[in-house]
Design a protein around this motif. Structure first.
Motif, short mmCIF file in Angstrom:
data_model
loop_
_atom_site.label_atom_id
_atom_site.label_comp_id
_atom_site.label_asym_id
_atom_site.label_seq_id
_atom_site.Cartn_x
_atom_site.Cartn_y
_atom_site.Cartn_z
N ALA A 134 0.88 -1.32 0.08
CA ALA A 134 -0.07 0.05 0.00
C ALA A 134 0.95 1.36 0.01
CB ALA A 134 -0.91 0.02 1.15
N PRO A 135 1.61 1.44 0.81
CA PRO A 135 2.60 2.72 0.86
C PRO A 135 3.49 2.70 -0.47
CG PRO A 135 3.37 1.26 2.83
CD PRO A 135 2.12 0.59 1.99
N SER A 136 4.00 1.59 -1.17
CA SER A 136 4.66 1.54 -2.46
C SER A 136 3.88 2.19 -3.34
CB SER A 136 5.15 0.30 -2.79
OG SER A 136 6.15 -0.12 -1.90
N LEU A 137 2.32 2.20 -3.34
CA LEU A 137 1.83 2.55 -4.23
C LEU A 137 1.25 4.16 -4.01
CD1 LEU A 137 0.04 2.27 -6.91
CD2 LEU A 137 -1.94 1.63 -5.59
N LEU A 138 0.96 4.43 -2.67
CA LEU A 138 0.18 5.55 -2.46
C LEU A 138 1.05 6.57 -1.66
CD1 LEU A 138 -2.98 3.78 -0.91
CD2 LEU A 138 -2.72 4.64 -3.25
N GLY A 139 2.09 6.12 -1.03
CA GLY A 139 3.12 6.64 -0.26
C GLY A 139 2.62 7.13 0.99
N GLY A 140 3.21 7.92 1.97
CA GLY A 140 2.77 8.41 3.33
C GLY A 140 2.71 7.14 4.26
N LEU A 141 1.89 7.39 5.15
CA LEU A 141 1.66 6.45 6.22
C LEU A 141 0.04 5.84 5.59
CD1 LEU A 141 1.86 4.99 8.96
CD2 LEU A 141 0.66 6.91 9.91
N VAL A 142 0.12 4.59 5.58
CA VAL A 142 -0.99 3.65 5.13
C VAL A 142 -1.59 2.78 6.03
CG1 VAL A 142 -2.07 2.75 3.07
CG2 VAL A 142 -0.40 4.36 2.72
N VAL A 143 -2.74 2.66 6.63
CA VAL A 143 -3.42 1.57 7.25
C VAL A 143 -4.02 0.76 6.01
CG1 VAL A 143 -4.85 0.98 8.78
CG2 VAL A 143 -3.82 3.13 9.15
N ALA A 144 -3.73 -0.49 6.27
CA ALA A 144 -4.07 -1.42 5.06
C ALA A 144 -4.56 -2.75 5.54
CB ALA A 144 -2.84 -1.89 4.27
N CYS A 145 -5.91 -3.09 5.42
CA CYS A 145 -6.73 -4.19 5.77
C CYS A 145 -6.81 -5.10 4.72
CB CYS A 145 -8.03 -3.72 6.35
SG CYS A 145 -7.73 -2.75 7.89
N VAL A 146 -6.79 -6.32 4.57
CA VAL A 146 -6.93 -7.22 3.75
C VAL A 146 -8.59 -7.87 3.69
CG1 VAL A 146 -6.51 -9.62 2.85
CG2 VAL A 146 -4.52 -8.24 3.66
N VAL A 147 -9.04 -7.85 2.38
CA VAL A 147 -10.45 -7.91 2.56
C VAL A 147 -10.80 -8.86 1.52
CG1 VAL A 147 -11.45 -5.77 3.58
CG2 VAL A 147 -10.98 -6.03 0.84
N GLU A 148 -11.89 -9.70 1.53
CA GLU A 148 -12.19 -10.79 0.37
C GLU A 148 -13.79 -10.63 0.03
OE1 GLU A 148 -12.29 -15.44 -0.08
OE2 GLU A 148 -10.69 -14.52 1.28
N GLN A 149 -13.92 -10.37 -1.18
CA GLN A 149 -15.22 -10.26 -1.69
C GLN A 149 -15.20 -11.20 -2.95
OE1 GLN A 149 -15.69 -6.17 -2.33
NE2 GLN A 149 -16.50 -5.72 -0.39
N LEU A 150 -16.35 -12.16 -2.86
CA LEU A 150 -16.60 -12.98 -4.11
C LEU A 150 -15.25 -13.84 -4.43
CD1 LEU A 150 -18.63 -10.44 -6.34
CD2 LEU A 150 -19.48 -12.14 -4.57
#
Length: 309
Positions: A134-150
């Motif tokens: 997530a930070p590699s793409l978005l920069g800054g401090l990133v809170v990242a949660c893995v989610v699953e849909q379908l």
């Protein structure tokens, strides 16, 4: 036409925030795309260049080809001039940066625009470290949660503003630590009290950044879930980590933690960066380990793609 893709390094875990958030750093992986006939050719330079494949088995073209296959697209082979400032196997997100770069190469060559959800879904096929991806793409401090849909995994992310006066000191020892092996040393189950301890401090880190309570930084970095199990596997790391309990003795020092699964140790500071770096390096040296230090800022931009004719 030449395209240059720039991806920042990242640090993750941030003490108690194990597998929760990551921070982009001003160390970069740069990939320049040049036309060529035939398959992919990789021309590496910088960190770990002598160990990286120069053909399609390299992670960057491998990711690009894989995403193209999954999307039902065809992409041409190109020459990739790859220059990396990110040390390998040191807990600084080198593989995550390569994965984001590979997806970016696919997007450049195909013209296919992926949504953030799609991009992270493909990235997670290659590694599970959303707190680096997530930070590699978005920069800054990133809170990242893995989610699953379908049946498909992706990330839900929130990017946060990082205090500009908080800088980074990295101390990178000469030895490497393999992330998968360091995951293997962690217990399968933890005590409820330890889980609560970390939950409190992970929340505290986000709150102190929001309210600028930097005096609480070292407390937010205290951890019971991963650092106590990993630090014994790296000589000198335990002594460097003790600096997190000694911030009052070093003006400007806010706190110290492992970067990712190691072996890099990271200090957060508002001043006296040279002195803090020297102390970290000295503590490794007393354990017989050579190290190098880098002082840097947080990268708040994330991925950058520039095209010129």
């Amino acid at each position: 036409m030449v395209t240059e893709i720039t991806i920042p390094a990242s640090t993750s875990n941030l003490g108690a925030s194990f597998d929760v958030c990551g921070l982009a750093l001003s160390l970069y992986l740069r990939v320049t795309i040049e036309d060529r006939a035939g398959g992919f050719e990789v021309v590496p330079s910088g960190e770990g260049a002598d160990r990286l494949p120069r053909d399609e088995s390299n992670l960057i073209p491998r990711v690009a080809r894989s995403v193209a296959e999954l999307r039902g697209k065809k992409i041409p082979g190109v020459r990739l001039i790859v220059d990396s400032q990110i040390p390998l196997a040191r807990g600084l997100g080198s593989s995550s940066a390569a994965i984001i770069a590979g997806i970016s190469v696919y997007q450049t060559l195909s013209g296919d625009r992926l949504s953030e959800e799609e991009l992270f879904g493909y990235a997670l096929r290659f590694e599970d470290h959303g707190d680096n991806l997530a930070p590699s793409l978005l920069g800054g401090l990133v809170v990242a949660c893995v989610v699953e849909q379908l049946g498909q995994r992706s990330l839900v992310t929130v990017k946060r503003a990082w205090p500009e006066d908080v800088k980074i000191v990295l101390c990178i020892p000469e030895f490497e630590m393999d992330t998968s092996k360091m995951r293997g040393v962690l217990p399968k189950e933890v005590m409820l009290a330890d889980a609560v301890f970390n939950l409190q401090r992970a929340a505290l880190l986000q709150a102190l950044i929001a309210e600028r309570r930097l005096d609480l930084f070292s407390e937010a970095l205290r951890d019971r879930l991963h650092q106590p199990h990993r630090v014994p596997h790296g000589p000198g790391m335990g002594d460097v980590l003790k600096l997190n309990d000694q911030t009052r003795d070093y003006p400007g020092l806010l706190g110290v933690a492992m970067s990712g699964a190691g072996s890099t140790m990271i200090a957060f500071a508002t001043g006296n960066f040279h002195q803090i770096a020297a102390e970290m390096s000295y503590r490794f040296a007393t354990a017989g380990v050579r190290s190098r230090t880098l002082e840097m800022e947080v990268d708040n931009r994330g991925r950058k793609v520039d095209t010129s004719v």
